[in-house]
Design an enzyme around this catalytic site. Structure first.
Site, PDB file in Angstrom:
ATOM      1  N   TYR A 459       0.843  -1.201   0.000  1.00 50.36           N
ATOM      2  CA  TYR A 459       0.000   0.000   0.000  1.00 50.36           C
ATOM      3  C   TYR A 459       0.878   1.250   0.000  1.00 50.36           C
ATOM      4  O   TYR A 459       0.956   1.956  -0.970  1.00 50.36           O
ATOM      5  CB  TYR A 459      -0.964  -0.015   1.184  1.00 50.36           C
ATOM      6  N   SER A 539      -6.524   0.844  -4.364  1.00 49.62           N
ATOM      7  CA  SER A 539      -6.633   2.287  -4.161  1.00 49.62           C
ATOM      8  C   SER A 539      -5.259   2.939  -4.341  1.00 49.62           C
ATOM      9  O   SER A 539      -4.704   2.911  -5.431  1.00 49.62           O
ATOM     10  CB  SER A 539      -7.250   2.567  -2.787  1.00 49.62           C
ATOM     11  N   ASP A 622     -17.932   3.443  -7.940  1.00 53.39           N
ATOM     12  CA  ASP A 622     -16.888   3.901  -7.021  1.00 53.39           C
ATOM     13  C   ASP A 622     -16.855   5.427  -7.038  1.00 53.39           C
ATOM     14  O   ASP A 622     -16.450   6.037  -8.023  1.00 53.39           O
ATOM     15  CB  ASP A 622     -15.534   3.329  -7.440  1.00 53.39           C
ATOM     16  N   HIS A 657     -15.941   1.376  -3.769  1.00 54.03           N
ATOM     17  CA  HIS A 657     -14.499   1.309  -3.519  1.00 54.03           C
ATOM     18  C   HIS A 657     -14.101   0.034  -2.786  1.00 54.03           C
ATOM     19  O   HIS A 657     -12.921  -0.289  -2.701  1.00 54.03           O
ATOM     20  CB  HIS A 657     -14.064   2.544  -2.730  1.00 54.03           C
TER      21      HIS A 657
END
Length: 702
Positions: A459, A539, A622, A657
């Site tokens: 991430y 993301s 989203d 999302h």
């Protein structure tokens, strides 16, 4: 495998010039909302047809789906919350699309179904998002999420009868709800968007309101707003005794807040600034009378606990529990004690202090994993926490701060034996020599002599920490003989502010370097091998995958970029994107623009270079990272000369999302994605013999 023939995506002559640099954006028309522009809808249909045809042909996909279904099929509970004589908790019997909210009188009482969202939508995509019982437990505020959107609808339920009131609140987003008294509650909302703009327009002018039960939303009392600063967000909460309301204001994703306090004994509810300037993080722990307790990073990058008497003429913060080597993540007052949650190398610690700041004990967690919960209130020594690891779903425990006793509340029965798997943690050097922690998980008896197909996840942003946690979809990968690796990249919060700062703004390249170094370590140490390494991220992690495929196409065999931020020059123009400038920078500023252009996935695809297989996933609803990011990126990737490996996009309907996604959609989605990654890393998906063996081992273990 079927021959891939990508749809012809129209290119338009769109060129922007910034700071003397001309930037082409031929697929800008794909930014339009699929629900508004039929041309975009047709493009989505065509892309899904190509992806479906390819995914349908993958070996092992149905086996993976069956494996995931079995792994999801276990009874699981959410953390109980006590209010009055009632205990509220969620429960899923295994394969329910959405968890159900239950209530019981007393800890040992029989559970009664209170809210079952599984009948709310035919596709299971309308979810119970959050819920807050009143202090006496007789009423319940709950919020509804539809189709994965960030927008929430607030409803009120009578706990005794199970009936909804007529109250309904719309246009809530990015805020919490809290009871003020038995007659009403406080919440935050945005103005109603213009027609057709709800899922793309920027979110501005956040306001705090009080809603009195039994009245229309139009009559709600405005408590706090900053029309002179429309970019600010405001979230309100009350101390457990209802004496003070604290409004926390923010301007982006950084943990830098202003604090405004309201003495609720003053009938005018006059707001008073407690902390001015967006400089530091402040987490309210709770209040006892006029004394409030906070976690803060002011002069403490790894955070500390402070207190303040807000009744003083000039309130001043006093240090209570000092910063230490481990990162403090949360603190809660339970009874007459304080439970502090720390993170040491991305693993959980939980310690107990008295209210004077003296350590009195700890919660024995026994193994590497993640502890969450510990919510409570002064005067009641009972709390609950969940503990999970990569191979153990969250077991729920009851803890008493008066006796220091821990009792098991709920532990799931599983379709596999966690003892058959091992988790290790390594520390590898990044490009600049910084040591990066990484967890590695696989079967104990896995043959690594030739390196194994490995899924590397990362991430690296927004001060978010990746800690050990269970995933039924990921367990299907492990059961199939794959390795899972999770790297704790810079940009996260694992080691406090310095770690976050080391991977954002002009330091963002460090994140991609850390990720590449993780892949190099896995191959060099024989855990994986060239051609057997896949990467995945969601993301901001989708950005990570897109940038990594551009920068190191030689290193990876396949990549999955989920709901990624792919156009780094226009991310701040849609919905919540404007908040992200704290981590990415401002595209309208020259220094930031030039930095963003160096790694923006959409703008850095290398024509004439052989790329790994790539699957991009997003959803038409989203409204966090709008799907136009993924649409534009895959269109550019398909149009470029990047070799024969497939580049496809999987576009889900009525799924946002990620949160609120029903179980059946998760199984369908990840059996597709992991079959794709398995095929391109050489992981053979065998039949159910392995699960039968796991079940036998589990039975013997009992």
């Amino acid at each position: 495998m079927p021959e891939l023939k990508y749809p012809m995506t129209e290119k338009q002559n769109v060129v922007d010039e910034q700071f003397g640099v001309k930037v082409a954006d031929p697929y800008r028309w794909l930014e339009d909302d699929v629900r508004v522009n039929p041309k975009v809808a047709q493009w989505v249909e065509q892309q899904n047809a190509v992806a479906d045809s390819y995914l349908d042909s993958l070996p092992g996909r149905d086996i993976l789906a069956s494996r995931m279904e079995k792994l999801f099929d276990y009874e699981r509970f959410g953390l109980p919350r006590k209010a009055g004589k009632y205990y509220f908790y969620t429960r899923n019997d295994g394969l329910q699309n959405q968890s159900v909210l239950y209530v019981r009188e007393g800890l040992d009482g029989e559970g009664r179904e209170l809210i079952n969202p599984n009948g709310w939508a035919a596709d299971g995509a309308t979810a119970l998002d959050g819920w807050v019982p009143s202090k006496d437990g007789k009423k319940l505020i709950y919020t509804i999420q539809d189709g994965g959107s960030d927008w929430r609808t607030i409803k009120i339920l009578d706990v005794e009868t199970g009936q909804d009131s007529s109250d309904e609140i719309k246009w809530m987003k990015f805020a919490n709800v809290d009871w003020v008294d038995e007659d009403g509650f406080v919440y935050s909302r945005f103005p109603q968007p213009e027609e057709g703009a709800a899922f793309q327009s920027l979110n501005l002018n956040h306001q705090v309101y009080y809603h009195k039960l039994g009245t229309d939303q139009s009559e709600d009392r405005l408590i706090y707003a900053t029309p002179e600063k429309p970019e600010l967000n405001h979230s309100a909460e009350l101390t457990h005794d209802g004496r003070y309301m604290l409004i926390t204001s923010s301007s982006g994703t950084d943990e830098k807040y202003e604090l405004t306090i309201i003495d609720m004994q003053n009938p005018n509810w006059t707001p008073t600034k407690l902390v001015s300037g967006f400089d530091y993080e402040w987490q309210l722990i709770d209040g006892m009378g006029s004394k409030l307790y906070f976690v803060t990073n002011k002069n403490a990058p790894k955070l500390k606990v402070v207190s303040v008497d807000v009744s003083a003429k000039k309130p001043e913060f006093t240090d209570l529990i000092a910063e230490r080597a481990e990162t403090l993540t949360r603190a809660q007052i339970v009874g007459d004690k304080m439970i502090l949650s720390y993170m040491e190398d991305a693993k959980s610690l939980a310690e107990i202090y008295d209210l004077a700041g003296k350590k009195t004990g700890e919660v024995n967690l026994n193994e590497v994993g993640t502890a969450s919960g510990f919510s409570g209130k002064p005067g009641d020594s009972e709390t609950f926490y969940a503990f999970s690891s990569f191979t153990q779903p969250g077991a729920i425990y009851r803890f008493d701060t008066a006796s220091n006793e821990t009792q098991l509340f709920a532990k799931p029965d599983l379709a596999f034996n966690p003892a058959d798997y091992m988790t290790s943690q390594v520390f590898y050097p990044s490009k600049d020599g910084t040591k990066i922690p990484m967890f590695i998980v696989h079967k104990k008896d896995l043959d690594l002599s030739q390196g194994a197909p490995t899924l590397l996840y990362g991430y690296g942003g927004f001060n978010i920490s990746l800690t050990p946690g269970y995933s039924a979809t990921r367990m299907a990968w492990l059961q199939s003989g794959g390795v899972y690796a999770q790297a704790n990249l810079r940009g996260g919060g694992e080691y406090g502010k310095a770690w976050h700062d080391g991977g954002r703004l002009l330091n963002k390249q460090n994140v991609f370097d850390d990720f590449a170094a993780a892949g190099e370590y896995l191959i060099a140490n024989g855990i994986s091998a060239q051609g057997k390494l896949a990467i995945e991220g969601r993301s901001n992690g989708g950005l990570l995958v897109g940038a990594s495929l551009n920068q190191r196409p030689d290193l990876f065999a396949a990549g999955h970029a989920a709901v990624g931020v792919m156009d780094m020059l226009r991310f701040d123009r849609f919905t919540a994107g404007r908040y992200w400038v704290d981590d990415y920078g401002v595209p309208a500023k020259e220094e930031d623009f030039k930095n963003l252009l160096t790694y923006s996935p959409y703008h850095n695809i290398k024509n004439g270079v052989k790329y790994p297989a790539a699957i991009v996933s997003t959803a038409d609803t989203d409204d966090r990272v709008v799907p136009g990011h993924s649409f534009k990126y895959i269109a550019a990737l398909q149009a470029a000369d990047t070799g024969d490996a497939p580049k496809i996009i999987r576009i889900e309907s009525r799924a946002g999302h990620g949160s609120g996604k029903p179980t059946d959609k998760l199984i369908e989605e990840y059996s597709d994605i992991y079959a794709f990654l398995a095929h391109h890393t050489g992981l053979t998906i065998e039949d159910d013999a392995e699960e039968a063996k796991d079940m036998d081992n589990q039975e013997q273990g009992k």
